[in-house]
Scaffold this active site. Structure first.
Site, PDB file in Angstrom:
ATOM      1  N   ASP A 218      38.957 -24.955 -12.345  1.00  0.00           N
ATOM      2  CA  ASP A 218      38.744 -23.629 -11.755  1.00  0.00           C
ATOM      3  C   ASP A 218      38.873 -22.540 -12.815  1.00  0.00           C
ATOM      4  O   ASP A 218      39.974 -22.194 -13.234  1.00  0.00           O
ATOM      5  CB  ASP A 218      39.763 -23.419 -10.619  1.00  0.00           C
ATOM      6  CG  ASP A 218      39.596 -22.067  -9.912  1.00  0.00           C
ATOM      7  OD1 ASP A 218      38.841 -21.201 -10.409  1.00  0.00           O
ATOM      8  OD2 ASP A 218      40.231 -21.879  -8.851  1.00  0.00           O
TER       9      ASP A 218
ATOM     10  N   ASP B  82      39.525 -16.835   0.738  1.00  0.00           N
ATOM     11  CA  ASP B  82      39.884 -17.026  -0.664  1.00  0.00           C
ATOM     12  C   ASP B  82      40.297 -15.649  -1.180  1.00  0.00           C
ATOM     13  O   ASP B  82      39.453 -14.776  -1.381  1.00  0.00           O
ATOM     14  CB  ASP B  82      38.667 -17.568  -1.428  1.00  0.00           C
ATOM     15  CG  ASP B  82      38.896 -17.635  -2.944  1.00  0.00           C
ATOM     16  OD1 ASP B  82      40.009 -17.314  -3.406  1.00  0.00           O
ATOM     17  OD2 ASP B  82      37.939 -18.001  -3.658  1.00  0.00           O
TER      18      ASP B  82
ATOM     19  N   LYS C 102      46.964  -9.956  -7.265  1.00  0.00           N
ATOM     20  CA  LYS C 102      47.443 -11.322  -7.035  1.00  0.00           C
ATOM     21  C   LYS C 102      48.514 -11.721  -8.056  1.00  0.00           C
ATOM     22  O   LYS C 102      49.406 -12.510  -7.763  1.00  0.00           O
ATOM     23  CB  LYS C 102      46.256 -12.284  -7.117  1.00  0.00           C
ATOM     24  CG  LYS C 102      46.553 -13.704  -6.678  1.00  0.00           C
ATOM     25  CD  LYS C 102      45.253 -14.477  -6.579  1.00  0.00           C
ATOM     26  CE  LYS C 102      45.472 -15.923  -6.192  1.00  0.00           C
ATOM     27  NZ  LYS C 102      44.176 -16.616  -6.021  1.00  0.00           N
TER      28      LYS C 102
ATOM     29  N   GLU D  32      44.126 -23.979  -3.445  1.00  0.00           N
ATOM     30  CA  GLU D  32      42.717 -23.750  -3.781  1.00  0.00           C
ATOM     31  C   GLU D  32      41.976 -25.036  -4.175  1.00  0.00           C
ATOM     32  O   GLU D  32      40.869 -25.287  -3.675  1.00  0.00           O
ATOM     33  CB  GLU D  32      42.607 -22.686  -4.878  1.00  0.00           C
ATOM     34  CG  GLU D  32      42.935 -21.299  -4.345  1.00  0.00           C
ATOM     35  CD  GLU D  32      43.277 -20.260  -5.420  1.00  0.00           C
ATOM     36  OE1 GLU D  32      43.046 -20.549  -6.607  1.00  0.00           O
ATOM     37  OE2 GLU D  32      43.766 -19.179  -5.062  1.00  0.00           O
TER      38      GLU D  32
HETATM   39  P1  ADP Z   1      38.746 -15.271  -9.151  1.00  0.00           P
HETATM   40  O1  ADP Z   1      39.415 -15.215 -10.468  1.00  0.00           O
HETATM   41  O2  ADP Z   1      39.093 -14.127  -8.279  1.00  0.00           O
HETATM   42  O3  ADP Z   1      38.901 -16.594  -8.469  1.00  0.00           O
HETATM   43  P2  ADP Z   1      35.875 -15.824  -9.373  1.00  0.00           P
HETATM   44  O4  ADP Z   1      36.038 -17.267  -9.252  1.00  0.00           O
HETATM   45  O5  ADP Z   1      35.006 -15.150  -8.377  1.00  0.00           O
HETATM   46  O6  ADP Z   1      37.201 -15.017  -9.464  1.00  0.00           O
HETATM   47  O7  ADP Z   1      35.297 -15.555 -10.840  1.00  0.00           O
HETATM   48  C1  ADP Z   1      35.032 -14.285 -11.297  1.00  0.00           C
HETATM   49  C2  ADP Z   1      34.511 -14.374 -12.707  1.00  0.00           C
HETATM   50  O8  ADP Z   1      33.280 -15.092 -12.727  1.00  0.00           O
HETATM   51  C3  ADP Z   1      34.220 -13.010 -13.326  1.00  0.00           C
HETATM   52  O9  ADP Z   1      34.746 -12.968 -14.635  1.00  0.00           O
HETATM   53  C4  ADP Z   1      32.721 -12.964 -13.354  1.00  0.00           C
HETATM   54  O10 ADP Z   1      32.241 -12.166 -14.426  1.00  0.00           O
HETATM   55  C5  ADP Z   1      32.370 -14.410 -13.559  1.00  0.00           C
HETATM   56  N1  ADP Z   1      31.005 -14.732 -13.145  1.00  0.00           N
HETATM   57  C6  ADP Z   1      30.450 -14.594 -11.932  1.00  0.00           C
HETATM   58  N2  ADP Z   1      29.172 -14.998 -11.941  1.00  0.00           N
HETATM   59  C7  ADP Z   1      28.917 -15.425 -13.201  1.00  0.00           C
HETATM   60  C8  ADP Z   1      27.761 -15.960 -13.854  1.00  0.00           C
HETATM   61  N3  ADP Z   1      26.589 -16.148 -13.200  1.00  0.00           N
HETATM   62  N4  ADP Z   1      27.860 -16.274 -15.161  1.00  0.00           N
HETATM   63  C9  ADP Z   1      29.006 -16.086 -15.825  1.00  0.00           C
HETATM   64  N5  ADP Z   1      30.122 -15.592 -15.273  1.00  0.00           N
HETATM   65  C10 ADP Z   1      30.069 -15.262 -13.967  1.00  0.00           C
HETATM   66 MG    MG Z   2      39.372 -18.183  -7.515  1.00  0.00          MG
END
Ligand code: ADP
Ligand code: MG
Length: 615
Positions: free
Chosen positions: A192, A10, A72, A170
């Site tokens: 998502d 991912d 990205k 995704e």
């Molecule tokens: P991407 O955008 O790369 O797909 P992710 O799905 O890993 O990223 O999401 C990242 C986001 O999730 C960040 O903004 C992070 O702060 C938030 N995040 C991660 N864990 C938590 C949590 N327990 N509570 C709230 N927000 C969270």
């Molecule tokens: Mg993602």
């Protein structure tokens, strides 16, 4: 940990990670501390060395200028596609044109230039290393990624030394991780909410076949916005000005805000702490602010409202109501927030899937897909769709759609064309992508020429144009003239992709302009037909005109004149009526000619009068 040969990756805007299948079960790759998520962040040193992941993110605090995020967003784009992104990424971004006319972005950082593909490859390399250097991978992309963005992702994988088995959507990966493919039938929503982007995808499942019915989202909506809202709250209360010229304070505040936000996902209250040393421009900044979950929820409300608006739009596209959705899957770190879960459950009227970690499900699904592809298990077919219709330009700038939007891939379609003038020995095929009827409103993808057609009268050649979109969404166009067997082929690789907004804009426009487009298209088609008919009639008159009665001849002459005037008028109804009258008047001539052709054929004469015209 075993060293897998093949992984699912991912490659996220804010975090990336890998997973693999072991003993039939997908598992996420973790470091020695048990951490799976690798910040999609790179830090550069003057000597050319780089740091990737959490070390880079930590260094961002001390040296934000040499650290880059959100790569990205640049993948497969041109400068023209980027607006908001440029504000978000505080580095110099330049565009260079290659020898073959392609536009390539470069990011200038630490005195060097890198393409987005190279930068993504650095992240992929880190992910790969942590997984024990596998050689093959499935890499995921958002469902709305176009050909150029998918191609750029594939290229990044190659640069990182990976054989990219498949570029996978995704949401499809998330559905796979939950084993939803085992359902016989169903409609699945994947919500998502990540760090910087929000996507809502609607998948339909039928006997193990996934199809993306609709996708909607916002490329500037995610956890970063929540952090930003908290930062602004603190700055307002403290009376600070948040200036990009104080990156140190910004970074510290952002980290503190994110930490507080994450804490509030599992606690009812937390303390946001900040301790930033003084600089020449300002005193030290210290804060210890108690925050209630309720306060955060108030800040989040407008953002979550917007995500649900996107869901509503996706449902509308798929012509479904929330009640018709069978399963809701939550993806993305931000869906750990209880308020988000509550709102989504309310909206769809059912409890969403949260059994798996929302920031790991995409990688887990990619691992399953990678396993299917390499273990030879063919018991499951994964299908995606063509995001925008693909077609050929025909006379007068009309796009004739060969493959329609939302057709599942891989797919193949053939349309037969012919020539409009005698002795045409070559045909130019212009390929377009888009929903509108006219080429000027669609995106030009490429062109090629079918040459070597033997001279034949107009409308004799049978040119079969075949569009093939492969598993990865790449288009190949083949043209074959059936009578002579000449053929030509081209693999279309767009020089740059459409932005998501453009895709949505194009779809929107096509709905708005449907009526006016239809009229314009019909008019061009009729005009082309009328002109061809006039030419053929003129020719037929020289061949068999003397066998007509004077009344028949007169009627034809009048109909010809009437049709000429109608062509000049540009009115659909007038033209349609004139053509109808023309067809009636020329009927006796057509009959005469048909008899003539038959007579000649029987007599074994095959010679034809040919015009020396080519395109
Ligand atoms: P991407 O955008 O790369 O797909 P992710 O799905 O890993 O990223 O999401 C990242 C986001 O999730 C960040 O903004 C992070 O702060 C938030 N995040 C991660 N864990 C938590 C949590 N327990 N509570 C709230 N927000 C969270
Ligand atoms: Mg993602």
């Amino acid at each position: 940990m075993a060293s897998p040969k093949v992984v699912g990756i991912d490659l996220g805007t804010t975090y990336s990670l890998a997973a693999y299948v072991e003993g039939g079960q997908p598992v996420v790759v973790r470091d020695s501390h048990g951490t799976a998520l690798i910040p999609s962040c790179i830090s550069f040193f003057e000597d050319g060395s780089v740091l990737v992941g959490s070390a880079a993110k930590a260094r961002a605090l001390a040296d934000p200028e040499h650290t880059i995020f959100s790569i990205k967003r640049l993948m497969g784009r041109t400068l023209k596609d980027l607006h908001k992104e440029l504000q978000l990424i505080p580095h110099q971004i330049v565009e260079r044109e290659t020898a073959d006319g392609r536009k390539v972005l470069h990011v200038r950082i630490a005195g060097r230039e890198y393409t987005p593909e190279e930068l993504s490859a650095m992240i992929l390399r880190e992910v790969r290393q942590r997984a024990g250097n596998p050689t093959q991978a499935v890499i995921t992309v958002p469902a709305y990624f176009d050909d150029a963005q998918r191609q750029a992702t594939r290229d990044a994988g190659r640069i990182a030394g990976l054989d990219v088995l498949r570029i996978l959507n995704e949401p499809t990966a998330a559905a796979l991780a939950y084993g939803l493919d085992r359902r016989r039938q169903g409609t699945i929503v994947v919500y998502d909410l990540g760090g910087g982007t929000f996507d809502c995808s609607i998948l339909s499942l039928s006997d193990g076949v996934f199809q993306v019915l609709a996708t909607h989202g916002d490329t500037f909506l995610g956890g970063d916005d929540f952090d930003r809202a908290l930062m602004e709250l603190i700055a307002r209360e403290q009376g600070w000005e948040l200036s990009p010229r104080d990156p140190l304070l910004l970074q510290h505040l952002r980290d503190a805000a994110e930490a507080a936000k994450i804490a509030l996902s599992s606690q009812e209250s937390t303390v946001l702490r900040l301790d930033v040393p003084a600089t020449v421009d300002r005193p030290a900044r210290q804060v210890a602010r108690t925050l209630q979950r309720q306060e955060l929820e108030q800040l989040l409300q407008p953002f979550i409202d917007r995500t649900l608006e996107c869901c509503r739009a996706a449902l509308r596209d798929a012509q479904l109501t929330p009640q018709q959705i069978d399963e809701v899957v939550l993806v993305g770190g931000s869906t750990r927030i209880p308020y988000v879960r509550r709102r989504v459950a309310e909206f769809f009227g059912k409890t969403p899937h949260t059994e798996l970690n929302p920031d790991e499900v995409v990688a887990l699904g990619a691992a399953i897909q990678a396993d299917i592809l390499t273990s030879g298990r063919r018991d499951m077919l994964l299908l995606d769709v063509v995001p925008l219709s693909l077609g050929i330009e025909t006379l007068g700038g009309v796009v004739d759609k060969v493959i329609h939007r939302n057709t599942t891939i891989p797919c193949r379609a053939t349309t037969r064309y012919t020539t409009f003038v005698d002795n045409q020995t070559a045909i130019v095929l212009n390929i377009y992508q888009g929903e509108r009827e006219l080429t000027k409103d669609c995106r030009f993808l490429g062109t090629f020429k079918l040459t070597g057609i033997p001279p034949m009268p107009a409308q004799f050649p049978q040119v079969d144009v075949t569009f093939l979109v492969d598993q990865n969404g790449l288009l190949t166009v083949t043209a074959k003239e059936q009578r002579s067997g000449v053929q030509a082929q081209v693999t279309v690789q767009p020089a740059h992709g459409l932005t998501r907004e453009e895709v949505e804009q194009l779809v929107l426009e096509s709905i708005e302009h449907a009526q006016e487009d239809f009229t314009a298209r019909r008019l061009i088609e009729l005009r082309n037909k009328a002109e061809a008919d006039l030419r053929h009639t003129a020719k037929a008159l020289t061949q068999a005109g003397d066998q007509l009665t004077p009344e028949q001849r007169q009627a034809i002459d009048a109909a010809v004149e009437n049709l000429r005037q109608a062509i000049a008028q540009n009115d659909l109804t007038v033209l349609q009526n004139a053509l109808d009258a023309f067809n009636t008047a020329t009927q006796p001539l057509a009959t005469l000619l048909m008899n003539e052709v038959l007579r000649r054929a029987i007599a074994g004469k095959t010679e034809q009068a040919l015009d020396p015209t080519t395109i």
